[in-house]
Design an enzyme around this catalytic site. Structure first.
Site, PDB file in Angstrom:
ATOM      1  N   GLU A   1      59.815  39.636  39.138  1.00  0.00           N
ATOM      2  CA  GLU A   1      59.811  41.045  39.248  1.00  0.00           C
ATOM      3  C   GLU A   1      59.095  41.326  37.850  1.00  0.00           C
ATOM      4  O   GLU A   1      59.407  41.304  36.648  1.00  0.00           O
ATOM      5  CB  GLU A   1      61.088  41.613  39.005  1.00  0.00           C
TER       6      GLU A   1
ATOM      7  N   HIS B   1      65.766  47.889  45.994  1.00  0.00           N
ATOM      8  CA  HIS B   1      67.032  48.616  45.620  1.00  0.00           C
ATOM      9  C   HIS B   1      66.727  49.504  44.561  1.00  0.00           C
ATOM     10  O   HIS B   1      67.701  50.337  43.903  1.00  0.00           O
ATOM     11  CB  HIS B   1      68.293  47.531  45.253  1.00  0.00           C
ATOM     12  N   ASP B   2      65.651  49.453  43.722  1.00  0.00           N
ATOM     13  CA  ASP B   2      65.132  50.269  42.656  1.00  0.00           C
ATOM     14  C   ASP B   2      64.359  51.441  43.189  1.00  0.00           C
ATOM     15  O   ASP B   2      63.817  52.466  42.050  1.00  0.00           O
ATOM     16  CB  ASP B   2      64.468  49.499  41.568  1.00  0.00           C
TER      17      ASP B   2
END
Ligand code: GLC
Ligand code: CA
Length: 573
Positions: free
Chosen positions: A265, A337-338
């Site tokens: 990430e 999910h962000d």
């Protein structure tokens, strides 16, 4: 795992031709009626995922956690939180995935832990002792924190260590103290834990906030970018000294010996440093491409972002693909999910039709790199429905809401910004059926189901003539078809028709075979004419027809076609 390598491609890593799918466990499927999704729920849907074409499952954290940041605050790296099930359930998941030829990738959250982790509790008890060295502890300055850095979720990066004059450092929430990677004992501990999971049968990791491992140890003030004189902590990362030694240790001691798949990430790596992070010699197997998710960013806060602009978005994707070139393999996402739900985010309002959603799907999946799908994306789930600020659960959304108000935005404006961008949009429960709570739980869901579930759910989609999941199945099957592997997996990428304002198109080209596939989409309303005189064969089309007249392809609203081009590929239209 040589048997898994692409046909005749002994040099390709095992994961390169795979499709990944992210599960946000809390919202996937609840098996015991407590309103929280769990591992047995996931186990019961493995055939569903296999049938879709998924090979690799990435689980957002399921470790024991106080859930201040929904599991990204870990209090025990070796366990499973009881709300998700047991370690036996985890073993069963690994076993059942293997039986289906699938793999498990866990979330590795090691830039910080939870303030409830025994390490931090020990540091509080005895800051001068060994566990004090596990964190960044510093004296304050003029009665305040040691510097002006602002945490990702708002407020200072520093909070008082309970019972002490010292401050501890946190990049995210105050309940997520950062681990001190300068301490060799931390690194040894983490490497041991990573190997424990890999030995258990996990095939790799998604590396959370991984660039934050290395700090600028001078902790000097940054340039203020907020009315309160603070500076976003992320701004201080580019100046941070070399992170390579930490990442290489993980690679050398854990990932390489296990032939693990790793995805970083990583936001905003300088193009010149891509191969250092993601090439064959890089720290990770692949890197997420977020460039296009943040292309509209124009300030530190959501309320400062610009509205969606098609060309900016498209060009950001082109840019990432070009930066990655043929050396770095990206992981391509539309959602996670962000992020908000892609039909609500990347399509102008009212354009979230079947054609719009399937166009988005194909544009992303056929890029060079690993396609990552997020739960619910395969049926076109939309942003949630939030009436008031209290409806938001996510701590970063609440912070952004407050920031918008204090910058003088009205409540309605602040709500509009948060509705569009909130991380909660992707965290509403998965919509399985048109029945109670969308079939997610027999109890009360921990977070309300999107009210559109009666129409939009897996069951309804399955019987629809315009099934989004059906399209994804065909798309993923094409991406995985060994006949096209040299083009769609290993092949190169080149933008096409870049000068056309409403066309999103690119070439994929097989390096050795020279075979070519054109992905061609009219990203807009009405009809678009594209001059095209080559012979071609249609591999996929989200409309029932492709009009070809006078040397032009005529594409309808959000029509996308995937064309095998060149001599020998022609077909009668
Ligand atoms: C990553 C996660 C996000 C989390 C943050 C802190 O960005 O994706 O959900 O809040 O790290 O762990
Ligand atoms: Ca449950």
């Amino acid at each position: 795992m040589p048997e898994e390598r692409g046909a005749g491609q002994a040099s390709s890593p095992w994961w390169q031709n795979k499709i990944a799918y992210q599960i946000y466990p809390k919202s996937f499927l609840d098996s015991n009626g407590d309103g929280i999704g769990d591992l047995p729920g996931i186990l019961s849907k493995l055939d569903y995922l296999k049938d879709l074409g998924v090979d690799i499952l990435w689980l957002s954290p399921v470790y024991p956690s106080p859930m201040v940041d929904q599991g990204y605050d870990i209090s025990d790296y070796y366990g499973v939180d009881p709300c998700f099930g047991s370690m036996e359930d985890m073993d069963a998941l690994i076993r059942e995935l293997k039986r289906r030829g699938m793999r498990l990738v866990m979330d590795l959250v090691v830039s910080h832990c939870s303030d409830q982790h025994p390490w931090f509790q020990e540091a509080i008890r005895d800051p001068a002792g060994k566990y004090g060295q596990y964190f960044y502890l510093k004296p304050g300055r003029n009665g305040g924190p040691p510097n002006n850095w602002r945490a990702e979720f708002g407020g200072s990066c520093w909070d008082r260590l309970p019972g002490s004059d010292l401050y501890y450092f946190h990049t995210f929430a105050k309940e997520q103290p950062d681990l001190n990677w300068e301490n060799p004992e931390i690194r040894r501990n983490i490497c041991g834990m990573v190997n424990w999971w890999l030995d258990k049968g996990v095939s790799g990791f998604r590396l959370d906030a991984i660039i934050n491992l290395k700090k600028d140890l001078t902790f000097r003030d940054g340039p203020a970018d907020s009315p309160d004189g603070t500076c976003a902590v992320a701004k201080m990362l580019p100046q941070t000294p070399e992170i390579g030694a930490f990442l290489n240790q993980l690679k050398r001691e854990c990932f390489l010996p296990h032939d693990a798949f790793t995805v970083g990430e990583v936001f905003s790596i300088a193009p010149g440093r891509m191969t250092e992070f993601g090439g064959p010699e890089g720290y990770f197997s692949t890197l997420f491409d977020f460039g296009h998710c943040v292309a509209d960013r124009s300030g530190a806060y959501w309320y400062q972002y610009k509205p969606f602009d098609f060309q900016t978005w498209r060009d950001a994707i082109f840019q990432s693909q070009e930066n990655a070139g043929n050396f770095v393999f990206l992981s391509n996402i539309l959602e996670n999910h962000d992020q908000p739900r892609s039909p609500s985010f990347f399509l102008p309002e009212g354009d979230d039709s079947y054609e719009g959603i399937t166009a988005l799907a194909a544009l992303s999946v056929l890029l060079r790199g690993i396609p990552f799908l997020y739960q619910g994306q395969e049926i076109g789930m939309r942003n949630g429905s939030f009436r008031t600020a209290e409806d938001f659960e996510d701590l970063s959304t609440r912070d952004q809401y407050r920031a918008a108000l204090s910058a003088g935005r009205t409540e309605a404006e602040a709500m509009a910004v948060c509705r569009r961008r909130s991380r909660d949009n992707a965290r509403t429960p998965m919509q399985w059926t048109g029945g109670k709570h969308a079939g997610f739980t027999s109890g009360t869901p921990w977070f309300p189901v999107n009210p559109n579930y009666r129409k939009l759910n897996v069951e309804a989609d399955a019987v629809s003539k315009r099934s989004v999941r059906g399209w994804y199945k065909r798309l993923l099957a094409l991406r995985k078809d060994p006949k096209w592997e040299d083009v769609l997996v290993r092949g190169g990428f080149r933008p096409a028709f870049r000068e056309e304002p409403e066309i999103f198109a690119y070439w994929r080209t097989g390096e050795s075979s020279g075979r070519r596939v054109l992905v061609l989409c009219h990203y807009g309303r009405g009809t678009a004419s594209v001059p095209f005189a080559e012979p071609f064969r249609v591999l996929l089309n989200n409309c029932d027809h492709l009009e070809c007249r006078e040397g032009c392809l005529r594409l309808r609203t959000y029509q996308i076609v995937v064309l095998a081009c060149g001599a020998g590929e022609e077909e009668a239209l």
